[in-house]
Each structure stands twice: as C-alpha cells, then as structure tokens.
Design a protein around this motif. Structure first.
Motif, mmCIF file in Angstrom:
data_model
loop_
_atom_site.group_PDB
_atom_site.id
_atom_site.type_symbol
_atom_site.label_atom_id
_atom_site.label_comp_id
_atom_site.label_asym_id
_atom_site.label_seq_id
_atom_site.Cartn_x
_atom_site.Cartn_y
_atom_site.Cartn_z
ATOM 1 N N MET A 18 2.499 4.341 -4.786
ATOM 2 C CA MET A 18 3.009 5.097 -3.664
ATOM 3 C C MET A 18 3.441 6.493 -4.101
ATOM 4 S SD MET A 18 5.152 2.450 -1.242
ATOM 5 C CE MET A 18 6.443 2.272 -2.393
ATOM 6 N N ARG A 19 4.072 6.562 -5.276
ATOM 7 C CA ARG A 19 4.542 7.870 -5.728
ATOM 8 C C ARG A 19 3.395 8.844 -5.914
ATOM 9 N NH1 ARG A 19 7.829 6.411 -10.667
ATOM 10 N NH2 ARG A 19 7.510 4.269 -10.090
ATOM 11 N N LEU A 20 2.261 8.339 -6.387
ATOM 12 C CA LEU A 20 1.109 9.236 -6.567
ATOM 13 C C LEU A 20 0.678 9.842 -5.239
ATOM 14 C CD1 LEU A 20 -1.156 7.391 -9.146
ATOM 15 C CD2 LEU A 20 0.051 9.547 -9.453
ATOM 16 N N ALA A 21 0.655 9.029 -4.200
ATOM 17 C CA ALA A 21 0.263 9.543 -2.884
ATOM 18 C C ALA A 21 1.261 10.580 -2.387
ATOM 19 C CB ALA A 21 0.143 8.394 -1.883
ATOM 20 N N ILE A 22 2.541 10.357 -2.650
ATOM 21 C CA ILE A 22 3.573 11.313 -2.234
ATOM 22 C C ILE A 22 3.416 12.626 -3.001
ATOM 23 C CG2 ILE A 22 6.061 11.764 -2.250
ATOM 24 C CD1 ILE A 22 6.392 8.677 -1.846
ATOM 25 N N VAL A 23 3.226 12.526 -4.314
ATOM 26 C CA VAL A 23 3.060 13.737 -5.135
ATOM 27 C C VAL A 23 1.760 14.452 -4.763
ATOM 28 C CG1 VAL A 23 2.789 14.603 -7.491
ATOM 29 C CG2 VAL A 23 4.488 12.840 -6.999
ATOM 30 N N ALA A 24 0.710 13.691 -4.478
ATOM 31 C CA ALA A 24 -0.556 14.298 -4.059
ATOM 32 C C ALA A 24 -0.367 15.097 -2.777
ATOM 33 C CB ALA A 24 -1.618 13.215 -3.872
ATOM 34 N N THR A 25 0.379 14.544 -1.837
ATOM 35 C CA THR A 25 0.659 15.248 -0.584
ATOM 36 C C THR A 25 1.448 16.528 -0.852
ATOM 37 O OG1 THR A 25 0.633 13.154 0.629
ATOM 38 C CG2 THR A 25 1.703 15.025 1.708
ATOM 39 N N ALA A 26 2.397 16.457 -1.760
ATOM 40 C CA ALA A 26 3.180 17.654 -2.107
ATOM 41 C C ALA A 26 2.272 18.742 -2.691
ATOM 42 C CB ALA A 26 4.280 17.291 -3.096
ATOM 43 N N HIS A 27 1.308 18.364 -3.495
ATOM 44 C CA HIS A 27 0.378 19.350 -4.041
ATOM 45 C C HIS A 27 -0.450 19.990 -2.927
ATOM 46 C CE1 HIS A 27 0.927 19.232 -8.363
ATOM 47 N NE2 HIS A 27 1.173 17.934 -8.231
ATOM 48 N N LEU A 28 -0.854 19.193 -1.951
ATOM 49 C CA LEU A 28 -1.606 19.765 -0.826
ATOM 50 C C LEU A 28 -0.743 20.735 -0.044
ATOM 51 C CD1 LEU A 28 -3.523 16.631 0.486
ATOM 52 C CD2 LEU A 28 -4.399 18.468 -0.974
ATOM 53 N N GLN A 29 0.513 20.377 0.148
ATOM 54 C CA GLN A 29 1.416 21.267 0.884
ATOM 55 C C GLN A 29 1.640 22.576 0.133
ATOM 56 O OE1 GLN A 29 4.647 18.500 1.378
ATOM 57 N NE2 GLN A 29 3.828 17.723 3.309
ATOM 58 N N ALA A 30 1.485 22.530 -1.188
ATOM 59 C CA ALA A 30 1.604 23.742 -2.013
ATOM 60 C C ALA A 30 0.248 24.443 -2.163
ATOM 61 C CB ALA A 30 2.162 23.383 -3.385
ATOM 62 N N ARG A 31 -0.735 23.981 -1.396
ATOM 63 C CA ARG A 31 -2.099 24.548 -1.377
ATOM 64 C C ARG A 31 -2.857 24.319 -2.685
ATOM 65 N NH1 ARG A 31 -3.185 25.067 3.617
ATOM 66 N NH2 ARG A 31 -4.737 26.660 3.256
ATOM 67 N N ASP A 32 -2.516 23.263 -3.420
ATOM 68 C CA ASP A 32 -3.189 22.912 -4.672
ATOM 69 C C ASP A 32 -4.138 21.746 -4.407
ATOM 70 O OD1 ASP A 32 -4.009 22.325 -7.243
ATOM 71 O OD2 ASP A 32 -1.983 22.028 -8.039
ATOM 72 N N LEU A 33 -5.295 22.070 -3.848
ATOM 73 C CA LEU A 33 -6.252 21.045 -3.438
ATOM 74 C C LEU A 33 -6.773 20.234 -4.619
ATOM 75 C CD1 LEU A 33 -7.974 19.662 -1.270
ATOM 76 C CD2 LEU A 33 -9.659 21.501 -1.573
ATOM 77 N N ASP A 34 -7.149 20.881 -5.696
ATOM 78 C CA ASP A 34 -7.739 20.155 -6.825
ATOM 79 C C ASP A 34 -6.803 19.096 -7.388
ATOM 80 O OD1 ASP A 34 -10.118 21.586 -6.642
ATOM 81 O OD2 ASP A 34 -9.457 23.103 -8.081
ATOM 82 N N HIS A 35 -5.572 19.468 -7.626
ATOM 83 C CA HIS A 35 -4.613 18.510 -8.166
ATOM 84 C C HIS A 35 -4.311 17.420 -7.130
ATOM 85 C CE1 HIS A 35 -1.009 18.230 -11.145
ATOM 86 N NE2 HIS A 35 -1.666 17.100 -11.057
ATOM 87 N N GLY A 36 -4.198 17.806 -5.875
ATOM 88 C CA GLY A 36 -3.968 16.829 -4.816
ATOM 89 C C GLY A 36 -5.081 15.803 -4.729
ATOM 90 N N LEU A 37 -6.328 16.263 -4.821
ATOM 91 C CA LEU A 37 -7.466 15.340 -4.770
ATOM 92 C C LEU A 37 -7.484 14.404 -5.976
ATOM 93 C CD1 LEU A 37 -10.368 17.599 -3.475
ATOM 94 C CD2 LEU A 37 -9.216 15.751 -2.252
ATOM 95 N N ALA A 38 -7.201 14.933 -7.144
ATOM 96 C CA ALA A 38 -7.189 14.091 -8.347
ATOM 97 C C ALA A 38 -6.154 12.979 -8.217
ATOM 98 C CB ALA A 38 -6.912 14.937 -9.581
ATOM 99 N N LEU A 39 -4.966 13.330 -7.758
ATOM 100 C CA LEU A 39 -3.923 12.317 -7.581
ATOM 101 C C LEU A 39 -4.264 11.373 -6.428
ATOM 102 C CD1 LEU A 39 -0.740 14.492 -8.156
ATOM 103 C CD2 LEU A 39 -1.729 12.788 -9.697
ATOM 104 N N GLY A 40 -4.915 11.898 -5.401
ATOM 105 C CA GLY A 40 -5.347 11.044 -4.292
ATOM 106 C C GLY A 40 -6.326 9.974 -4.756
ATOM 107 N N HIS A 41 -7.273 10.357 -5.595
ATOM 108 C CA HIS A 41 -8.229 9.374 -6.122
ATOM 109 C C HIS A 41 -7.516 8.333 -6.983
ATOM 110 C CE1 HIS A 41 -12.208 10.524 -4.780
ATOM 111 N NE2 HIS A 41 -11.884 11.795 -4.954
ATOM 112 N N ARG A 42 -6.563 8.771 -7.793
ATOM 113 C CA ARG A 42 -5.812 7.811 -8.612
ATOM 114 C C ARG A 42 -5.026 6.856 -7.733
ATOM 115 N NH1 ARG A 42 -2.456 10.874 -12.872
ATOM 116 N NH2 ARG A 42 -1.671 8.780 -13.234
ATOM 117 N N SER A 43 -4.478 7.363 -6.642
ATOM 118 C CA SER A 43 -3.748 6.511 -5.702
ATOM 119 C C SER A 43 -4.647 5.425 -5.130
ATOM 120 C CB SER A 43 -3.180 7.343 -4.545
ATOM 121 O OG SER A 43 -2.233 8.256 -4.996
#
Length: 76
Positions: free
Chosen positions: A1-26
C-alpha cells in the motif's frame, strides 16, 4: 500500500517516471494480496495518472491494474 501512496505522491509532483516505476512494483506485490484498502490506493494512483492518460506507458500500467487487480480509476 505504501508504494501506491508514494507513487501517487510522485505523480502529484509531476514525476511520471518514478511514479510509474513504483506503480508497477505496487501491482507486482498487490497481485498476491487480497486487500480492498490497498486496491483503493491503486485506484487513487490510476486517477492521478489522468494528465498522462495518452502516454503508452501509462495506458500499459492502467491496463495492467485492471487485468491483474481488477482496479480502474475513480470516476470524475
């Protein structure tokens, strides 16, 4: 769950690449877990992907969350 939350935070910071990587791990982890709460966080993540919905990598991840977790974005 934490990965999905952190991934969302990266998207909100406009960091798509990092958000996608964490999304896949989630998805990798949550595909083996039955948790409605975790799926809600993935749903929020998918909703946060909306600004990039035309990007092939985003479409791929959204498709993967639907297929493997049965999760789509929140409407509206």
């Amino acid at each position: 769950m934490r990965l999905a939350i952190v991934a969302t935070a990266h998207l909100q910071a406009r960091d798509l690449d990092h958000g996608l990587a964490l999304g896949h791990r989630s998805v990798d982890i949550l595909a083996r877990v039955q948790s409605d709460r975790a799926k809600d966080y993935v749903r929020e993540f998918n909703t946060a992907l909306a600004p990039w919905r035309r990007e092939p990598a985003v479409r791929e991840l959204v498709h993967r969350t639907r297929k493997e977790l049965g999760v789509a974005a929140r409407p509206g």
